[in-house]
Design an enzyme around this catalytic site. Sequence first.
Site, PDB file in Angstrom:
ATOM      1  N   ARG A 112      62.809  53.914  17.943  1.00 10.42           N
ATOM      2  CA  ARG A 112      61.630  53.154  19.076  1.00 10.42           C
ATOM      3  C   ARG A 112      62.668  51.830  19.096  1.00 10.42           C
ATOM      4  O   ARG A 112      62.356  50.921  17.664  1.00 10.42           O
ATOM      5  CB  ARG A 112      60.372  53.540  19.459  1.00 10.42           C
ATOM      6  CG  ARG A 112      60.007  53.108  20.699  1.00 10.42           C
ATOM      7  CD  ARG A 112      58.611  53.164  20.495  1.00 10.42           C
ATOM      8  NE  ARG A 112      58.141  52.723  21.884  1.00 10.42           N
ATOM      9  CZ  ARG A 112      56.887  51.979  21.857  1.00 10.42           C
ATOM     10  NH1 ARG A 112      56.592  51.381  20.713  1.00 10.42           N
ATOM     11  NH2 ARG A 112      56.217  51.886  22.618  1.00 10.42           N
TER      12      ARG A 112
ATOM     13  N   GLU B 144      52.894  50.763  28.233  1.00 10.05           N
ATOM     14  CA  GLU B 144      51.889  51.019  27.850  1.00 10.05           C
ATOM     15  C   GLU B 144      50.797  50.568  29.269  1.00 10.05           C
ATOM     16  O   GLU B 144      50.195  49.680  29.589  1.00 10.05           O
ATOM     17  CB  GLU B 144      50.842  50.343  26.805  1.00 10.05           C
ATOM     18  CG  GLU B 144      51.365  51.474  25.018  1.00 10.05           C
ATOM     19  CD  GLU B 144      50.149  50.478  24.419  1.00 10.05           C
ATOM     20  OE1 GLU B 144      49.405  50.998  23.858  1.00 10.05           O
ATOM     21  OE2 GLU B 144      49.960  49.221  24.588  1.00 10.05           O
TER      22      GLU B 144
ATOM     23  N   GLU C 128      53.625  56.072  19.906  1.00 11.26           N
ATOM     24  CA  GLU C 128      52.349  55.365  19.693  1.00 11.26           C
ATOM     25  C   GLU C 128      51.561  55.763  18.203  1.00 11.26           C
ATOM     26  O   GLU C 128      50.674  55.739  19.313  1.00 11.26           O
ATOM     27  CB  GLU C 128      52.273  53.360  19.955  1.00 11.26           C
ATOM     28  CG  GLU C 128      53.404  53.136  20.950  1.00 11.26           C
ATOM     29  CD  GLU C 128      52.930  51.849  21.240  1.00 11.26           C
ATOM     30  OE1 GLU C 128      52.100  51.096  20.692  1.00 11.26           O
ATOM     31  OE2 GLU C 128      52.824  51.500  21.991  1.00 11.26           O
TER      32      GLU C 128
END
Length: 386
Positions: free
Chosen positions: A81, A171, A282
Amino acid sequence: MTLSRTARRLLTAVPLAALVLGTVAAPAQARNHETGALSIRGADLSFLPQLEEAGVTFRDVNGKAKPAERILEKHGADYMRIRVWVDPPAGYTDETRALALAKRAKKAGMKILLDPHYSDFWADPSKQPIPAGWPTALPALKDTVRAYTRSLVQDFANQHTPVDMIQVGNEITGGMLWPTGQLYPPGGGDHWAAFTDLLKAGVTGAKEGNPRHHEMKVMIHIDRGGDLGGTQWFFDHVTAAKVPFDVIGQSYYPIWHGSLAQLQANLDDSVARYHKPVVVVETAYPWTYADGDGKGNIVGPGTVLPDGDQYPATELGQAGFFEALRRVLLQVPDGMGLGFFDWEPEWVPGVGWQPGAEASNDNMTQFDFTGHALPSVYAYRKPDAS
């Protein structure tokens, strides 16, 4: 408990052997009963070039020096990522640095998950600032998001490192590109329509930039790993607005997002409710409460770990946590728990979260303070790995 380097080296001959010493909840035994495979076993390594520039050397469990991505790939990691900011402070991950890291990922045989923050610097649930050079009015901002995303994806493809998965925002539980796309701005009202229009613009741009015949998945990423109600609230709105996407991404840090049992319940519900696969995009877990750079950490001796009685803040406790996370994902119905990404497992002391600041997660890495791999790197393995 901290393992000696000699003990860690023994793990190369008998992977995970130390995990059955009784210090954690028997993850090696569970491994023998894995019946499926996690198709995603990845890590966000966006700080890696800066750490190398700061002089950090990474070593595998056997002591051999290698680039961090090569160490993780050797243990089974198949995805990297990479975050990208629009105009960050010098040295931090702008597009040029992200492209260079993508070359390393592909050379190591890893796929790429691209994480554009749509911001000049950090974007997370507490802040999602519009880049300084971008417009703020919704029509122009949508056009900019679409064009920026299209160009970004094209640039990765043009250097023969096409993006395999892209998340539109980072997020984005409270929206993105504030205040225009902030869901509930201080002035009152809600901006769901503006927010979902911006999401659609990002998805459209990504698909326009993706090469023909190359498969690229689109992820929507929030930070509600163990929060079933919060996840339903968000994705009910997003699906009602007909935002096209392929994968649900969740941040899951136990100190904020609950127990593994809560994570399991939420992932299972999401698959049943939205018919989309899920990824823990995450996560991180402490291997010590010590502070590697002496400047402060997010997790310390007073931190409550929801499953800390089973997985204490030790090297073996961290490894046990990742084994338990694997089990959670493998138990998601219909093989829809695709896998996980550890967040910045290489972020040892040497680079701050901003210039001059601390490495606030240096006790939640998968390398010790000197860059030596910890037992948790075995979590990247395939089920039939030796």
